[in-house]
Structure formats: C-alpha cells, structure tokens
Design an enzyme around this catalytic site. Structure first.
Site, PDB file in Angstrom:
ATOM      1  CG  ASP A  94     -12.252  -4.628 -21.212  1.00 32.14           C
ATOM      2  OD1 ASP A  94     -11.853  -5.807 -21.261  1.00 32.14           O
ATOM      3  OD2 ASP A  94     -12.948  -4.105 -22.107  1.00 32.14           O
TER       4      ASP A  94
ATOM      5  CG  HIS B   1      -2.146   0.825   1.098  1.00 33.30           C
ATOM      6  ND1 HIS B   1      -2.270   1.861   0.194  1.00 33.30           N
ATOM      7  CD2 HIS B   1      -3.321   0.803   1.802  1.00 33.30           C
ATOM      8  CE1 HIS B   1      -3.456   2.432   0.340  1.00 33.30           C
ATOM      9  NE2 HIS B   1      -4.111   1.812   1.299  1.00 33.30           N
TER      10      HIS B   1
END
Length: 452
Positions: A379, A164
């Site tokens: 995508d 992170h």
C-alpha cells in the site's frame, strides 16, 4: 483483452539515488543468490484503483512513490549499487549509490480496460514496464527498474523489474512494503533490512551431503521445450469447493496434506497427461520452498536475499498418469520435506564446487507459490492493489514450464488461488478435461467450477 492498445506517454528514465548519503562498500551475495538459475530479471506489476489517499488530498502517486523509493534506498542501499563478478563467478554488489531506474508515465486507458478479473499475462506489458536499452544486463546495470503509470480513471500501475540475484519474492515485497510505509508517512521501515548473506554461503571446505537432481544436466533429445507461438494460455481458479473436490481424491491418511502440496500434485499430473510423453520418460516437478523457517535458529526477519530452494520430485510419465492423485501428492510431500538447513547448506556447497550450475527445465514443470509473498498487501497510500504479483503467467524464456499460484478473489467475491497455465492448444484441451475430472463431485457427478 489481447486487442487492448495501451498508448503510454513516458518521460525519460531517471536514476533515483538514496535520499541521503550511503556507504560505499562491497557486499558479497550468498552462494544461493548467485546461482545461474537466478541470474534473470523478474517482472511484477501492481494495479491500484482510483481513490482518495488518506495521507494527502490530491497527491500525485508518481511523486509520492519516487520520494518513497529514495527514502527506502537509504535503508536498502545495496539496491542502488551495481553487481560485479569476481573469480569463480562470485557476485558482489558494489554499493555505489548510483540508484535505480525510474520511469514516469501516463496511459490513455482505464483500469477496467485491463479486464475483469485482472489476470496475467497483461496486455502491452512492454509499455507498462519499458525495457530501457542496456539496462537488463546482469553486471554494471541498475538492479531495479520501476515504472509508475497514471491511468485515465485516476488509478495507477506500479511495475517493477528485479535482478533476481538480489532477492526472492519475500525479500522484494519487504522492500516494496518499506517504500509503502515511507510513502504513508513513516520515518523508518517497520522491519529493518538485514544483509547477512553469509548465512547462506558454502562451508569451508564445501561438502555436498544431499542429492540435488534439480541441477542435473539433462539433454532435450526429444524436443520437449515448446515454441512460444504454439502456446495457449488459460487461468484456472481454485476456491474452497474446487480444493475440496481435489482433496476428496486423497485417502483419509493423507487428508492433512497442505493446499499447496495437493494443488501442485494435481497440476503436475494433469500437465503430464496433457503433454502425453513416452510412458518410460522421467518427468519432473520443481517447486519453490521458502527455507527461512527451516534453519535453527530461523533466518532473521528482515533478511531480503534469496532463501529459496527448488524442491524436486521425479516419476516416470506412465506411473504419474496411471496412478491415483495420492501417488503424485506423496512425491511432492517428500520433496518438500527434504528442504532442511542441511539441504540448503549442501546446495550452497554444490554451487561452489560445480561453478554455480543452472536448474534443468527439460521435462520439468515448475510451480511457484506466490500466496504468502504479500504483493497483494503493498500500500503506497491508495489502499491495497486490485492485483499484485507476477506480471506474466509464465516465464517467456521457457514457455510452458512455470505456473504461479496467485492469491485471488473471483467475481463472486470468493477468495482462492488462480493458476495461469500455458500449453500447446491440443494439450490444453486434454489438461482441461483431466482437471474437470478432478473437480467432479464423486457423490453427485456434478462438475464444480467457478467462473473467473
């Protein structure tokens, strides 16, 4: 769902290096990036349905994604490096070009077996995102781990674990979207990555100018952190009707409050009543605010570091429980408005002065808004995911503390927000009762609920 047994066949983990040579250099993280609270690994997961890719008949998603990641790392080459720690706990990326960890896998299950609807926490996550031994440390370890698992139905799962300190959700999605564009045939990402971590560094000399109670040292003298094995997990859907019912609880002069402010206030109040703390105890709500547009000029598009602030509101449990919803909503609104450019600079200064302290989670409920991160848009050539976002409903290291607001379409085709909540069994019963009261139409007395 809990009984689903996912048998996964994995190949040995491999390192994917950038597709072309990249600079060997050292890049400092910002003083927002390397705070203690972000020195953790965050898992996300994307489920993709079986369908033909318009970008090539019969292509293997594993091969397509592997190649796309290598190409993306040319532009995002710090991800292919390793973290080092300098004096005063300052983190720096050595851009070594060693690469990120990648796992190819197959599972003898179909997408439907993961449930309808698809909601975290997902069963057998440890099989879908294998924890490669000695890979999850902060220093000297790969900064990303990706596993792509083919499913029996022809669909596949893309799971990722991020250090992170390198990125927030927006920055991570930017990298994933770049890989998706390259997988679909682009030569370069549509949004060029920008490092510029100095924009969120401490000033010289550092000077804390704002109040930051989110970094207070609070002792858990009453054992308020909840053991994991006492937890019950449920997910709650908030569509147009549910949100309208909650909004009707606000007076007219507060009707302009945002959906997130409204929902966060509702969750905080219900959670506090459910946990039934001493009325005199201080109870906190902590929520994540994206500060990119709060700078003048705004932090540039393409910045993929952590630009988040943890906004904090505090109330006694008694005041929060006894007062109407707008009491909590006004506290949330004020905490959110406190996140300014000066506030962010003050946080960076605090990190340097106080040795990069951790957030407090004692008597704190954390809400993280995932609705605008864009996981559901990524995508790789097989369309948008059936689910994209957090792999767990909460953070298992601090159970019952964190809830995510996740964009979601229910089984009626209605767009809304799903919020996974973890609480002890008895507390969950109270939480549901309080929430049902919020969702009760004041005119008809009918409960407004949408099945998931």
């Amino acid at each position: 769902m809990e009984t689903l047994n996912v048998k996964v066949s994995r190949k040995n983990p491999e390192l994917i290096a950038p597709a072309r040579p990249t600079p060997h250099e050292f890049k400092l993280l910002s003083d927002i990036d390397d705070q203690e609270g972000l020195r953790v690994q965050i898992p996300v997961i994307q489920f993709y349905q079986s369908q033909r890719s318009p970008y090539g008949e019969g292509k293997d998603p594993v091969e397509v994604i592997r190649d796309a990641i290598a190409k993306a790392l040319v532009f995002y080459y710090p991800f292919a490096g390793r973290l080092r720690e300098r004096a005063d706990r300052k983190l720096v990326v050595e851009c070594t070009g060693e690469g990120i960890l990648f796992i190819e896998a197959d599972a003898d299950v179909t997408l439907k077996q993961f449930g309808d609807p698809l909601l975290p926490p997902f069963p057998c996550l440890e099989e879908l995102l294998y924890d490669v031994p000695n890979s999850a440390g902060l220093l000297h370890c790969p900064l990303l781990l990706i596993q792509v698992t083919r499913l029996r139905c022809g669909g596949f799962i893309f799971a990722l674990r991020l250090n992170h300190t390198m990125s927030d959700a927006v920055g991570l999605v930017q990298f994933m979207s770049a890989a998706g564009e390259l997988a679909r045939g682009a030569d370069i990402p549509s949004i060029p990555p920008i490092w510029k971590r100095h924009l969120l560094n401490a000033r010289n000399p550092p000077c804390v100018t704002c109040t930051h109670h989110e970094y207070d040292e609070v002792q858990d003298t009453k054992g308020t952190l909840i053991p994991l094995d006492d937890m019950v997990r449920r997910s709650f859907f908030f569509g147009i009707a549910e949100l309208a019912a909650i909004r009707s609880r606000l007076p007219l002069y507060l009707q302009h409050y945002s959906t997130f402010e409204l929902l966060t206030a509702c969750l905080w109040r219900c959670n506090t009543i459910a946990m039934s703390p001493d009325p005199s105890e201080e109870i906190r709500i902590l929520f994540v605010v994206n500060s990119r547009r709060r700078f003048n000029p705004p932090i540039p598009d393409g910045y993929y570091g952590n630009a988040l602030a943890f906004a904090l509101a505090i109330s006694t449990a008694g005041d929060l429980s006894r007062n109407p919803l707008h009491y909590a909503a006004e506290l949330v609104k004020k905490a959110k408005s406190n996140v300014t450019e000066e506030h962010m600079k003050s946080i960076a200064d605090l990190m340097v002065i106080k040795g990069r302290p951790n957030l407090t989670v004692v008597r704190t409920y954390i809400v993280s808004d995932m609705r605008h991160a864009g996981f559901e848009e990524v995508d790789f050539g097989w369309g948008k995911p059936a689910y994209g976002g957090p792999a767990m409903g909460d953070v298992s290291a601090i159970p019952g503390v964190v809830s995510y607001c996740i964009p979601f379409k229910n089984n009626k085709g209605e767009n809304g927000i799903v919020v996974p909540v973890s609480l002890p069994g008895n507390s969950m019963d109270v939480f549901v009762k309080e929430l049902e009261g919020m969702l009760k139409d004041s005119a008809t007395g009918v409960f407004i609920t949408s099945a998931l």
